[in-house]
Design a protein around this motif. Structure first.
Motif, PDB file in Angstrom:
ATOM      1  N   TYR A  35       1.093  -1.269  -0.127  1.00  0.00           N
ATOM      2  CA  TYR A  35      -0.273   0.129  -0.138  1.00  0.00           C
ATOM      3  C   TYR A  35       0.670   1.738  -0.136  1.00  0.00           C
ATOM      4  O   TYR A  35       2.043   1.410   0.338  1.00  0.00           O
ATOM      5  CB  TYR A  35      -0.961   0.160   1.466  1.00  0.00           C
ATOM      6  CG  TYR A  35      -1.881  -0.863   0.689  1.00  0.00           C
ATOM      7  CD1 TYR A  35      -1.473  -2.283   2.260  1.00  0.00           C
ATOM      8  CD2 TYR A  35      -3.180  -0.668   1.094  1.00  0.00           C
ATOM      9  CE1 TYR A  35      -1.964  -2.593   2.138  1.00  0.00           C
ATOM     10  CE2 TYR A  35      -3.985  -1.895   1.457  1.00  0.00           C
ATOM     11  CZ  TYR A  35      -3.887  -3.223   1.873  1.00  0.00           C
ATOM     12  OH  TYR A  35      -4.916  -3.950   2.017  1.00  0.00           O
ATOM     13  N   GLN A  37       0.460   5.424   1.487  1.00  0.00           N
ATOM     14  CA  GLN A  37      -0.323   5.912   2.399  1.00  0.00           C
ATOM     15  C   GLN A  37      -0.127   7.486   2.087  1.00  0.00           C
ATOM     16  O   GLN A  37       1.423   7.850   2.331  1.00  0.00           O
ATOM     17  CB  GLN A  37       0.342   5.285   3.861  1.00  0.00           C
ATOM     18  CG  GLN A  37      -1.496   6.322   5.136  1.00  0.00           C
ATOM     19  CD  GLN A  37      -0.785   5.563   5.889  1.00  0.00           C
ATOM     20  OE1 GLN A  37       0.172   5.483   6.750  1.00  0.00           O
ATOM     21  NE2 GLN A  37      -2.574   5.923   6.783  1.00  0.00           N
ATOM     22  N   GLY A  40      -5.237  12.107   3.952  1.00  0.00           N
ATOM     23  CA  GLY A  40      -6.496  12.177   3.017  1.00  0.00           C
ATOM     24  C   GLY A  40      -7.171  11.350   2.029  1.00  0.00           C
ATOM     25  O   GLY A  40      -7.804  11.248   1.524  1.00  0.00           O
ATOM     26  N   LEU A  41      -5.495  10.448   1.739  1.00  0.00           N
ATOM     27  CA  LEU A  41      -5.857   9.502   0.762  1.00  0.00           C
ATOM     28  C   LEU A  41      -6.013   7.910   1.336  1.00  0.00           C
ATOM     29  O   LEU A  41      -6.573   6.757   0.650  1.00  0.00           O
ATOM     30  CB  LEU A  41      -5.328   9.197  -0.133  1.00  0.00           C
ATOM     31  CG  LEU A  41      -5.263  10.694  -1.076  1.00  0.00           C
ATOM     32  CD1 LEU A  41      -4.217  10.630  -2.176  1.00  0.00           C
ATOM     33  CD2 LEU A  41      -6.516  10.772  -1.877  1.00  0.00           C
ATOM     34  N   GLY A  42      -6.070   7.892   2.588  1.00  0.00           N
ATOM     35  CA  GLY A  42      -5.638   6.615   3.042  1.00  0.00           C
ATOM     36  C   GLY A  42      -5.416   5.363   3.160  1.00  0.00           C
ATOM     37  O   GLY A  42      -3.794   5.581   2.621  1.00  0.00           O
ATOM     38  N   LEU A  43      -5.135   4.052   2.968  1.00  0.00           N
ATOM     39  CA  LEU A  43      -4.594   3.272   2.124  1.00  0.00           C
ATOM     40  C   LEU A  43      -4.620   3.081   0.806  1.00  0.00           C
ATOM     41  O   LEU A  43      -5.943   2.121   0.859  1.00  0.00           O
ATOM     42  CB  LEU A  43      -4.035   2.423   3.375  1.00  0.00           C
ATOM     43  CG  LEU A  43      -4.068   1.833   4.290  1.00  0.00           C
ATOM     44  CD1 LEU A  43      -4.723   1.311   5.808  1.00  0.00           C
ATOM     45  CD2 LEU A  43      -2.586   2.636   4.873  1.00  0.00           C
ATOM     46  N   LEU A  45      -4.328   0.266  -2.125  1.00  0.00           N
ATOM     47  CA  LEU A  45      -3.521  -0.526  -2.406  1.00  0.00           C
ATOM     48  C   LEU A  45      -2.975  -0.593  -3.844  1.00  0.00           C
ATOM     49  O   LEU A  45      -3.404  -0.265  -4.408  1.00  0.00           O
ATOM     50  CB  LEU A  45      -4.496  -2.620  -2.735  1.00  0.00           C
ATOM     51  CG  LEU A  45      -4.204  -3.614  -3.279  1.00  0.00           C
ATOM     52  CD1 LEU A  45      -3.662  -3.827  -2.163  1.00  0.00           C
ATOM     53  CD2 LEU A  45      -4.979  -4.441  -3.054  1.00  0.00           C
ATOM     54  N   LEU A  90       3.566   0.993   3.115  1.00  0.00           N
ATOM     55  CA  LEU A  90       3.460  -0.164   3.658  1.00  0.00           C
ATOM     56  C   LEU A  90       3.273  -1.495   3.309  1.00  0.00           C
ATOM     57  O   LEU A  90       2.314  -1.706   2.294  1.00  0.00           O
ATOM     58  CB  LEU A  90       1.992   0.230   5.006  1.00  0.00           C
ATOM     59  CG  LEU A  90       2.098   1.492   5.435  1.00  0.00           C
ATOM     60  CD1 LEU A  90       1.224   1.894   5.853  1.00  0.00           C
ATOM     61  CD2 LEU A  90       2.663   0.809   6.462  1.00  0.00           C
ATOM     62  N   PHE A 103       1.109  -5.273   9.394  1.00  0.00           N
ATOM     63  CA  PHE A 103       1.769  -4.365   8.818  1.00  0.00           C
ATOM     64  C   PHE A 103       2.679  -4.351   9.488  1.00  0.00           C
ATOM     65  O   PHE A 103       3.946  -4.667  10.629  1.00  0.00           O
ATOM     66  CB  PHE A 103       1.042  -3.278   8.979  1.00  0.00           C
ATOM     67  CG  PHE A 103       0.078  -2.896   8.053  1.00  0.00           C
ATOM     68  CD1 PHE A 103      -1.555  -3.459   8.581  1.00  0.00           C
ATOM     69  CD2 PHE A 103      -0.532  -2.354   6.851  1.00  0.00           C
ATOM     70  CE1 PHE A 103      -2.721  -3.003   7.898  1.00  0.00           C
ATOM     71  CE2 PHE A 103      -0.753  -2.400   5.674  1.00  0.00           C
ATOM     72  CZ  PHE A 103      -2.402  -2.998   6.747  1.00  0.00           C
TER      73      PHE A 103
END
Lengths: 112, 109
Positions: A35, A37, A40-43, A45, A90, A103
């Protein structure tokens, strides 16, 4: 203790370089994920793998490739790094779709 | 592909106030997982919900899975400064593990 280990905590690379991010897990997990990160866009994939030599594109695979030659190791490759790939990366692994994911500590990559 | 929408994106509370984050999917989920990421840390698994209407508690945290298995919530009662961080939901039932954008919680002491 279960462990997902990413090879670098911080990395600075130049635009155009080929970059390898390594992830190793010691839990004999089939599934591994990469991922990125961003605030504001999160995780998001990038790629995942459900078995050795198997890989599937995630939601944002452009500019990335992956390699899974051994079960415990999942590598993320930036073929030609660009500044818009500056991010936190991540890695995660899990045994099956109905189990928890573990993680790594993350790699903060800066492309200059 | 499968998406999970999470709201709110940010939540700031006074210590002692309650907090709730919501997760919604357009498709039925096999299960929903919740993770917490402390500032500077990596996401850590909290819980998994599988059954329709399921409710689980962990001390001050209450997790719910909707009857239609399309939505979920995490509620924290009487927040503490140790609750700060970003809470993520994830659709965990398929091989592709997809996360919501997360709710960043800050707590004013």
């Amino acid at each position: 203790d279960v462990k997902v280990t990413q090879s670098s905590r911080y990395l600075v690379k130049r635009t155009g370089e080929k970059v390898f991010l390594e992830c190793v897990q010691d839990m004999d997990h089939e599934n591994m994920f990469w991922y990125r990160q961003d605030p504001g866009l999160g995780l998001r994939l990038i790629y995942f793998s459900y078995d050795v030599k198997m890989k599937e594109k995630g939601d944002i695979p452009e500019g990335y490739s992956v390699s899974r030659e051994k079960k415990e190791r999942f590598s993320l490759i930036l073929e030609s790094a660009s500044t818009n790939q500056t991010s936190m990366y991540l890695c995660a692994s899990r045994g099956s779709p109905n189990t928890e994911a573990f993680f790594g500590q993350g790699t903060r990559l800066t492309v200059v | 592909g499968q998406q999970v929408m999470q709201i709110p994106q940010y939540q700031h509370v006074q210590e002692g106030e309650d907090f709730t984050t919501y997760c919604n999917s357009s498709t039925t989920l096999s299960n929903i997982q919740w993770y917490k990421q402390r500032p500077g840390g990596h996401p850590v698994f909290l819980i998994q919900l599988v059954k329709s209407g399921e409710v689980k508690k962990q001390k001050r945290l209450t997790f719910q899975f909707g009857e239609a298995k399309k939505n979920s919530s995490l509620h924290i009662t009487a927040t503490q400064t140790t609750d700060v961080g970003t809470y993520f939901c994830a659709a965990g039932g398929s091989e592709k593990l997809v996360f919501g954008k997360g709710t960043k919680l800050t707590v004013n002491p």
